[in-house]
Write an enzyme that holds these catalytic residues in place. Structure first.
Site, PDB file in Angstrom:
ATOM      1  N   PHE A 151       0.808  -1.230   0.000  1.00 16.64           N
ATOM      2  CA  PHE A 151       0.000   0.000   0.000  1.00 16.64           C
ATOM      3  C   PHE A 151       0.834   1.270   0.000  1.00 16.64           C
ATOM      4  O   PHE A 151       0.356   2.340  -0.346  1.00 16.64           O
ATOM      5  CB  PHE A 151      -0.951   0.024   1.222  1.00 16.64           C
ATOM      6  CG  PHE A 151      -0.290   0.474   2.504  1.00 16.64           C
ATOM      7  CD1 PHE A 151      -0.107   1.820   2.775  1.00 16.64           C
ATOM      8  CD2 PHE A 151       0.172  -0.444   3.449  1.00 16.64           C
ATOM      9  CE1 PHE A 151       0.521   2.249   3.939  1.00 16.64           C
ATOM     10  CE2 PHE A 151       0.798  -0.030   4.612  1.00 16.64           C
ATOM     11  CZ  PHE A 151       0.978   1.314   4.853  1.00 16.64           C
ATOM     12  N   GLU A 178      -4.997  -3.789  -2.102  1.00 14.25           N
ATOM     13  CA  GLU A 178      -6.434  -3.514  -1.978  1.00 14.25           C
ATOM     14  C   GLU A 178      -6.688  -2.250  -1.150  1.00 14.25           C
ATOM     15  O   GLU A 178      -7.790  -1.714  -1.156  1.00 14.25           O
ATOM     16  CB  GLU A 178      -7.182  -4.724  -1.392  1.00 14.25           C
ATOM     17  CG  GLU A 178      -6.740  -5.189  -0.017  1.00 14.25           C
ATOM     18  CD  GLU A 178      -5.553  -6.165  -0.053  1.00 14.25           C
ATOM     19  OE1 GLU A 178      -4.602  -5.915  -0.819  1.00 14.25           O
ATOM     20  OE2 GLU A 178      -5.581  -7.144   0.700  1.00 14.25           O
ATOM     21  N   SER A 228       4.880  -7.086   3.744  1.00 18.03           N
ATOM     22  CA  SER A 228       5.428  -7.353   5.075  1.00 18.03           C
ATOM     23  C   SER A 228       6.225  -8.653   5.057  1.00 18.03           C
ATOM     24  O   SER A 228       6.051  -9.497   4.167  1.00 18.03           O
ATOM     25  CB  SER A 228       4.284  -7.470   6.073  1.00 18.03           C
ATOM     26  OG  SER A 228       3.488  -8.582   5.712  1.00 18.03           O
ATOM     27  N   CYS A 283       9.438   1.639   3.629  1.00 19.74           N
ATOM     28  CA  CYS A 283      10.311   0.512   4.003  1.00 19.74           C
ATOM     29  C   CYS A 283      11.711   1.025   4.271  1.00 19.74           C
ATOM     30  O   CYS A 283      12.530   0.319   4.842  1.00 19.74           O
ATOM     31  CB  CYS A 283      10.326  -0.542   2.911  1.00 19.74           C
ATOM     32  SG  CYS A 283      11.148   0.025   1.437  1.00 19.74           S
ATOM     33  N   GLU A 390       8.713  -3.984  13.490  1.00 18.17           N
ATOM     34  CA  GLU A 390       8.451  -2.926  12.499  1.00 18.17           C
ATOM     35  C   GLU A 390       7.100  -2.305  12.869  1.00 18.17           C
ATOM     36  O   GLU A 390       6.054  -2.938  12.692  1.00 18.17           O
ATOM     37  CB  GLU A 390       8.385  -3.500  11.083  1.00 18.17           C
ATOM     38  CG  GLU A 390       8.115  -2.415  10.057  1.00 18.17           C
ATOM     39  CD  GLU A 390       7.906  -2.947   8.635  1.00 18.17           C
ATOM     40  OE1 GLU A 390       7.170  -3.923   8.456  1.00 18.17           O
ATOM     41  OE2 GLU A 390       8.489  -2.356   7.705  1.00 18.17           O
TER      42      GLU A 390
HETATM   43  P1  NAD Z   1       1.148  -6.649   3.158  1.00 19.14           P
HETATM   44  O1  NAD Z   1       2.134  -7.742   3.293  1.00 19.14           O
HETATM   45  O2  NAD Z   1       0.031  -6.579   4.115  1.00 19.14           O
HETATM   46  O3  NAD Z   1       0.461  -6.682   1.698  1.00 19.14           O
HETATM   47  C1  NAD Z   1       1.247  -6.604   0.523  1.00 19.14           C
HETATM   48  C2  NAD Z   1       0.504  -7.293  -0.609  1.00 19.14           C
HETATM   49  O4  NAD Z   1       0.430  -8.698  -0.334  1.00 19.14           O
HETATM   50  C3  NAD Z   1      -0.937  -6.829  -0.792  1.00 19.14           C
HETATM   51  O5  NAD Z   1      -1.177  -6.719  -2.179  1.00 19.14           O
HETATM   52  C4  NAD Z   1      -1.765  -7.945  -0.182  1.00 19.14           C
HETATM   53  O6  NAD Z   1      -3.012  -8.105  -0.813  1.00 19.14           O
HETATM   54  C5  NAD Z   1      -0.906  -9.169  -0.423  1.00 19.14           C
HETATM   55  N1  NAD Z   1      -1.032 -10.216   0.598  1.00 19.14           N
HETATM   56  C6  NAD Z   1      -1.330 -10.072   1.911  1.00 19.14           C
HETATM   57  N2  NAD Z   1      -1.274 -11.267   2.531  1.00 19.14           N
HETATM   58  C7  NAD Z   1      -0.925 -12.182   1.602  1.00 19.14           C
HETATM   59  C8  NAD Z   1      -0.693 -13.591   1.632  1.00 19.14           C
HETATM   60  N3  NAD Z   1      -0.784 -14.293   2.749  1.00 19.14           N
HETATM   61  N4  NAD Z   1      -0.341 -14.194   0.484  1.00 19.14           N
HETATM   62  C9  NAD Z   1      -0.208 -13.495  -0.660  1.00 19.14           C
HETATM   63  N5  NAD Z   1      -0.410 -12.154  -0.748  1.00 19.14           N
HETATM   64  C10 NAD Z   1      -0.768 -11.512   0.364  1.00 19.14           C
HETATM   65  O7  NAD Z   1       2.007  -5.293   3.157  1.00 19.14           O
HETATM   66  P2  NAD Z   1       1.464  -3.792   3.164  1.00 19.14           P
HETATM   67  O8  NAD Z   1       0.926  -3.498   4.518  1.00 19.14           O
HETATM   68  O9  NAD Z   1       0.636  -3.516   1.980  1.00 19.14           O
HETATM   69  O10 NAD Z   1       2.833  -2.995   2.946  1.00 19.14           O
HETATM   70  C11 NAD Z   1       3.673  -2.604   4.009  1.00 19.14           C
HETATM   71  C12 NAD Z   1       4.810  -3.571   4.188  1.00 19.14           C
HETATM   72  O11 NAD Z   1       5.579  -3.658   2.987  1.00 19.14           O
HETATM   73  C13 NAD Z   1       5.794  -3.129   5.268  1.00 19.14           C
HETATM   74  O12 NAD Z   1       6.200  -4.251   5.997  1.00 19.14           O
HETATM   75  C14 NAD Z   1       6.951  -2.544   4.470  1.00 19.14           C
HETATM   76  O13 NAD Z   1       8.196  -2.553   5.136  1.00 19.14           O
HETATM   77  C15 NAD Z   1       6.964  -3.457   3.288  1.00 19.14           C
HETATM   78  N6  NAD Z   1       7.639  -2.843   2.146  1.00 19.14           N
HETATM   79  C16 NAD Z   1       8.876  -3.319   1.832  1.00 19.14           C
HETATM   80  C17 NAD Z   1       9.590  -2.753   0.795  1.00 19.14           C
HETATM   81  C18 NAD Z   1      10.956  -3.264   0.459  1.00 19.14           C
HETATM   82  O14 NAD Z   1      11.525  -2.837  -0.535  1.00 19.14           O
HETATM   83  N7  NAD Z   1      11.531  -4.170   1.242  1.00 19.14           N
HETATM   84  C19 NAD Z   1       9.027  -1.698   0.061  1.00 19.14           C
HETATM   85  C20 NAD Z   1       7.739  -1.244   0.400  1.00 19.14           C
HETATM   86  C21 NAD Z   1       7.054  -1.832   1.454  1.00 19.14           C
END
Ligand code: NAD
Length: 496
Positions: A151, A178, A228, A283, A390
């Protein structure tokens, strides 16, 4: 804006989703409903994957120099709509307009790097690998790739991947977050005008169901996830089970080390944007500061808390503050706010000192929004939950280290390894930091060491579950098979 239900983009057509359900898309500054995102089914995702698979043979045979033509057209469209897209990011994500504009710049920069594919995709040849035998490495596209987006950078993170995938001759299915699907919907409207053949790029909205369908479908070659660490683990396991290539870039807790010789004025200015930009939801946000020596520690604690007074917590689209570089918007949702509050409570219970408490900060007129003010914990020790976790909000923990070695031990003892920076005037400490700290991206006297698009982006330890980094030349390895040819030709005429 009307509360539209978003549509999928499959095989060059906008298609209404089957309505297995929808979720509201919220403006986190006000709570206003901006639209509804459909939760598409596995069958709909399958149709997008089949369209991408059908488009692959023609697209992969298109000369590389022509495959980048639609990307040039997309770039022109992105430039023309850059400000609208930045506003769209701010509207659905809550980050400041300055941050959203910087995000779109990085997205565009990734397109520019991908334009170089006719050169970047070139292989290697070794004449005389053995007697009369030559060796050759061809970088060939593989087929359909998928992406699951987070997101927090709805306009940029997908650009770490899809321009490279397409330019290399693959076809694509993208699933936006989403929580923030609007910007990608708008970007896809531009993509639809850029001249890609039908099926080359597809957009499917939804949640885990769509993500699972991408990972399970036999026609998908590989999946890139940014999210995440918990999601990374699930995606890594599933991709291994279904024999897919994967990239899984996860959570972070980025440390900034302040040495006694650091230029403290600059450091504090850097810390403000690094810790509280995007309300700490990057991130690459700095969320732990390690000050070396008691004098430095006391000064950093005092001055950072003082400096937080410069931040303006507000709806970033409020015209009164929209151009103010010190504006800090909300966190993404009521759920995120609840978690951040719980972590603040945990920190107090663990015995850290709550030097600045952002709970209860509520800009007038934004009662439906999800605001947390800047929050600073001091007297934090390694191993406390507020240090290990985090928190992904505007919460900073400050730790004291006796010397450089202890600071490095604190960083290397931490489960995450995305980014870290050191502030020092000494080349000696900077060099040791670069070599010894177990993080994928290192900064020296910069707050957020987020690399430009020409360089690889990715972390270590729990911050990344695969070797291949995002963006730049590095990601081309993910999107191509390096097929190795060994060849020999006998001379014409009778065998000797
Ligand atoms: P999230 O993991 O909740 O969701 C990310 C995506 O994964 C969404 O599209 C979601 O629909 C999907 N998803 C959720 N659960 C899933 C599952 N069990 N199986 C498959 N897909 C699934 O993350 P978020 O809250 O949208 O984003 C924030 C997180 O992303 C933070 O932890 C942040 O540090 C990380 N992030 C990392 C980087 C990097 O480069 N390392 C960059 C941006 C964000």
């Amino acid at each position: 804006m009307s509360a539209e239900i978003l549509t999928n983009y499959i095989n060059g057509q906008w298609v209404a989703a089957e309505r297995a359900g929808t979720l509201p898309i919220e403006n986190p500054s006000t709570g206003a409903i901006l639209g509804h995102v459909p939760l598409s089914t596995a069958a709909e995702t399958g149709r997008a994957i089949e369209a991408a698979a059908a488009a692959f043979p023609g697209w992969s045979r298109t000369p590389a120099s022509r495959r980048v033509d639609p990307l040039f057209a997309l770039l022109e469209l992105l430039r023309r709509h850059e400000e609208d897209l930045a506003r769209s990011i701010t509207e659905e994500n809550g980050k400041s307009l300055g941050d959203a504009r910087a995000e779109m710049k990085r997205a565009i920069e990734n397109c520019e790097v991908a334009f170089g594919m006719p050169v970047l995709q070139q292989g290697d040849k070794l004449i005389g690998a053995a007697d009369g035998i030559d060796g050759e490495v061809l970088r060939l596209p593989l087929g359909v790739f998928g992406m699951i987006a987070p997101f927090n950078f709805p306009g940029m993170v997908p650009f770490w991947f899809f321009p490279y995938a397409l330019a290399a001759g693959n076809t694509y299915v993208l699933k936006p977050s989403e929580q923030t699907p609007l910007t990608l919907q708008r970007i896809t409207r531009l993509l639809a005008q850029a001249g890609f053949p039908p099926g080359v790029f597809n957009l499917v909205h939804g949640d885990k169901t769509v993500a699972d369908a991408l990972m399970e479908h036999p026609r998908v070659q590989g999946v890139s996830l940014v999210g995440s660490t918990r999601t990374c683990r699930a995606v890594a396991e599933k991709c291994v089970r279904h024999k897919k290539r994967f990239q899984a870039m996860g959570g972070a807790k980025n440390h900034l080390v302040v040495m006694p010789d650091a230029r403290i004025e600059e450091v504090i200015r850097n810390l403000l944007s690094s810790c509280f930009g995007c309300a700490g939801q990057r991130c690459m946000a700095a969320s732990a500061i390690v000050a070396v020596g008691r004098t430095t520690y006391d000064e950093v604690c005092r001055r950072l808390v003082e400096a937080c007074g410069q931040l303006v917590v507000a709806n970033p689209l409020d015209p009164a503050v929209a151009e103010n570089p010190m504006v800090m918007g909300p966190v993404i949702s009521a759920r995120a706010k609840r978690f951040i509050h719980e972590m603040i409570e945990t920190g107090v219970e663990e015995g850290a000192r709550l030097a600045l408490d952002g709970r209860g900060v509520q800009p007038a007129g934004c009662e439906g929004g999800h605001f947390v003010g800047p929050t600073v914990f001091t007297e934090v020790r390694p191993g406390m939950k507020i240090h290990e976790t985090e928190i992904f909000g505007p919460v900073v923990v400050i730790l004291e280290a006796a010397d450089f070695d202890e600071a490095v031990r604190i960083l290397n003892g931490h489960p995450y390894g995305n980014g870290a920076s050191i502030y020092t005037q000494s080349g000696y400490w900077a060099r040791r930091f670069k070599l010894e700290v177990e993080c994928g991206m290192i900064g020296v006297n910069v707050g957020i060491p987020a690399p430009v698009a020409q360089l690889p982006f990715g972390g270590m330890k729990a911050s990344q579950f695969s070797m291949v980094k995002a963006q730049g030349r590095a990601v081309i390895d993910f999107f191509t098979e390096r097929k190795v040819i060994t060849e020999r030709y006998w001379p014409e005429g009778p065998a000797r």
